[in-house]
Design an enzyme around this catalytic site. Structure first.
Site, PDB file in Angstrom:
ATOM      1  N   GLY A 224      35.038  61.625  22.301  1.00 21.12           N
ATOM      2  CA  GLY A 224      33.720  61.161  22.748  1.00 21.12           C
ATOM      3  C   GLY A 224      33.336  59.856  22.077  1.00 21.12           C
TER       4      GLY A 224
ATOM      5  N   ALA B 167      44.406  57.185  20.822  1.00 22.81           N
ATOM      6  CA  ALA B 167      43.257  56.555  21.475  1.00 22.81           C
ATOM      7  C   ALA B 167      43.611  55.602  22.611  1.00 22.81           C
ATOM      8  CB  ALA B 167      42.339  55.858  20.480  1.00 22.81           C
ATOM      9  N   ALA B 168      44.885  55.536  23.009  1.00 22.54           N
ATOM     10  CA  ALA B 168      45.216  54.733  24.203  1.00 22.54           C
ATOM     11  C   ALA B 168      44.427  55.272  25.394  1.00 22.54           C
ATOM     12  CB  ALA B 168      46.711  54.778  24.489  1.00 22.54           C
ATOM     13  N   GLY B 169      44.436  56.605  25.527  1.00 20.43           N
ATOM     14  CA  GLY B 169      43.702  57.224  26.626  1.00 20.43           C
ATOM     15  C   GLY B 169      42.199  56.980  26.524  1.00 20.43           C
ATOM     16  N   ASP B 170      41.674  56.981  25.305  1.00 22.04           N
ATOM     17  CA  ASP B 170      40.227  56.756  25.123  1.00 22.04           C
ATOM     18  C   ASP B 170      39.849  55.307  25.456  1.00 22.04           C
ATOM     19  OD1 ASP B 170      39.880  59.382  24.352  1.00 22.04           O
ATOM     20  OD2 ASP B 170      40.186  58.932  22.226  1.00 22.04           O
TER      21      ASP B 170
HETATM   22  P1  ADP Z   1      46.691  59.733  26.553  1.00 21.29           P
HETATM   23  O1  ADP Z   1      46.582  58.958  25.278  1.00 21.29           O
HETATM   24  O2  ADP Z   1      45.405  60.346  26.992  1.00 21.29           O
HETATM   25  O3  ADP Z   1      47.869  60.686  26.603  1.00 21.29           O
HETATM   26  P2  ADP Z   1      48.282  57.804  28.006  1.00 21.29           P
HETATM   27  O4  ADP Z   1      49.282  57.844  26.900  1.00 21.29           O
HETATM   28  O5  ADP Z   1      48.745  58.162  29.368  1.00 21.29           O
HETATM   29  O6  ADP Z   1      46.967  58.630  27.675  1.00 21.29           O
HETATM   30  O7  ADP Z   1      47.718  56.295  28.022  1.00 21.29           O
HETATM   31  C1  ADP Z   1      46.664  55.870  28.832  1.00 21.29           C
HETATM   32  C2  ADP Z   1      46.994  54.514  29.434  1.00 21.29           C
HETATM   33  O8  ADP Z   1      47.179  53.556  28.366  1.00 21.29           O
HETATM   34  C3  ADP Z   1      48.280  54.469  30.248  1.00 21.29           C
HETATM   35  O9  ADP Z   1      48.015  54.759  31.621  1.00 21.29           O
HETATM   36  C4  ADP Z   1      48.739  53.017  30.074  1.00 21.29           C
HETATM   37  O10 ADP Z   1      48.110  52.173  31.018  1.00 21.29           O
HETATM   38  C5  ADP Z   1      48.251  52.685  28.668  1.00 21.29           C
HETATM   39  N1  ADP Z   1      49.343  52.906  27.696  1.00 21.29           N
HETATM   40  C6  ADP Z   1      49.576  54.017  26.935  1.00 21.29           C
HETATM   41  N2  ADP Z   1      50.691  53.889  26.186  1.00 21.29           N
HETATM   42  C7  ADP Z   1      51.192  52.671  26.475  1.00 21.29           C
HETATM   43  C8  ADP Z   1      52.341  51.924  26.026  1.00 21.29           C
HETATM   44  N3  ADP Z   1      53.207  52.421  25.141  1.00 21.29           N
HETATM   45  N4  ADP Z   1      52.531  50.676  26.549  1.00 21.29           N
HETATM   46  C9  ADP Z   1      51.668  50.161  27.453  1.00 21.29           C
HETATM   47  N5  ADP Z   1      50.578  50.814  27.908  1.00 21.29           N
HETATM   48  C10 ADP Z   1      50.339  52.046  27.445  1.00 21.29           C
END
Ligand code: ADP
Length: 297
Positions: free
Chosen positions: A43, A242-245
């Site tokens: 959040g 936090a990529a997803g966040d």
């Molecule tokens: P979560 O962290 O929720 O599991 P993801 O890993 O699918 O989510 O990442 C969310 C988005 O961030 C992906 O759709 C992509 O666009 C970007 N992303 C994540 N990891 C990478 C990476 N290693 N290289 C480039 N983009 C990434």
């Protein structure tokens, strides 16, 4: 342009992070690198992500009356997130997440929910009429599902990041406008391991826009019945926390600013990619300038 107004109803955790060469096996003790703490919680991360991209953001949540809670509130202040609806529960620990990050950037996370579990539907009134008047209300499932459902019902437009996916009630999806899940969550919700098929099935349950994120493989989007694959931006990932966040926060901003869904997902992908290039949750959330530069917008 006036900044979009977003309200996030969700979790705040302090992340306790150790980098390791590889993950330990059950029963094994590994020596890791330096111990790092960073503000996190899906959040709060999404709130800070959206604020860093220029949105006016209000956070609704709960922390404990301990030093970790104080640290998380300070982080919201620093990010200029309105935290007047973040309440304090006494006698309960602030949420923490114990995170190990392996050399390839992959992570393993155990969350101790703490005060996040005390967020009730009644607490939403602390956010007053702002829930209904926000351009978009955003939730995840690290707070009680009854509270998320109440937020969804009060919201004008509602974005659900259904993580963790084991807590989704089908009726919640009926009142969700935008659904964002990763590959594993899409499979958990539909029983289908194929992201494109899972995305289509999820649109049949209520949301008009469904995004399934696939890490470095990008994402698939189903908007008004049309499926589009959106590529990831190639970056050197050091920590995917936090990529997803970052992705969800950026998607919310782009949608609230009136962009079409596929363009919004592309912009969000730039934010997600940038978040993997820095260690930690909130420290890794990118600025608008950085996202615009990578996305070429
Ligand atoms: P979560 O962290 O929720 O599991 P993801 O890993 O699918 O989510 O990442 C969310 C988005 O961030 C992906 O759709 C992509 O666009 C970007 N992303 C994540 N990891 C990478 C990476 N290693 N290289 C480039 N983009 C990434």
């Amino acid at each position: 342009m006036t900044p979009p107004r977003l309200t996030v109803v969700g979790s705040l955790n302090l992340d306790l992070i150790v980098r390791v060469a590889r993950f330990p096996r059950p029963g094994e003790t590994l020596l890791g690198a330096d111990f790092i703490t960073a503000p996190g919680g899906k959040g709060a991360n999404q709130a800070v992500a959206a604020a860093r991209l220029g949105a006016e953001v209000r956070m609704v949540g709960r922390v404990g009356d301990d030093p970790f809670g104080g640290r998380l509130l300070m982080a919201l202040d620093e990010a200029e997130v309105d935290r007047s609806a973040v309440l304090t529960t006494s006698g309960v620990a602030t949420g923490v997440a114990m995170i190990t990050v392996a050399a390839d950037g992959e992570n393993q996370i155990v969350v101790a929910t703490g005060a996040n579990a005390a967020l009730t539907p009644a607490d939403l009134t602390a956010a007053g009429s702002r829930l209904g008047s926000a351009d978009l209300v955003i939730s995840q499932l690290e707070v009680p599902s009854a509270t998320v459902a109440a937020a969804a019902r009060e919201a004008g437009r509602f974005l659900l990041n259904a993580a963790p996916a084991d807590r989704v009630e089908p009726t919640l999806l009926e009142v969700t406008d935008v659904l964002v899940v990763n590959r594993g969550e899409a499979q958990a919700l539909t029983g289908d391991g194929d992201p494109a098929r899972a995305a289509r099935r999820l649109t049949e349950l209520g949301p008009t826009l469904v995004v399934v994120t696939l890490g470095p493989e990008g994402s698939v989007v189903v908007a008004d019945g049309t499926l589009t694959a959106v590529a990831a931006f190639p970056v050197q990932a050091v920590d995917t926390t936090a990529a997803g966040d970052a992705f969800v926060g950026a998607l919310a901003v782009a949608l609230a600013e009136g962009n079409d869904p596929v363009a919004a997902v592309r912009w969000a992908s730039a934010a997600g990619a940038l978040a993997t290039t820095v260690v930690g949750a909130q420290p890794s959330l990118p600025t608008r300038t950085a996202v615009e530069e990578l996305a070429g917008t």
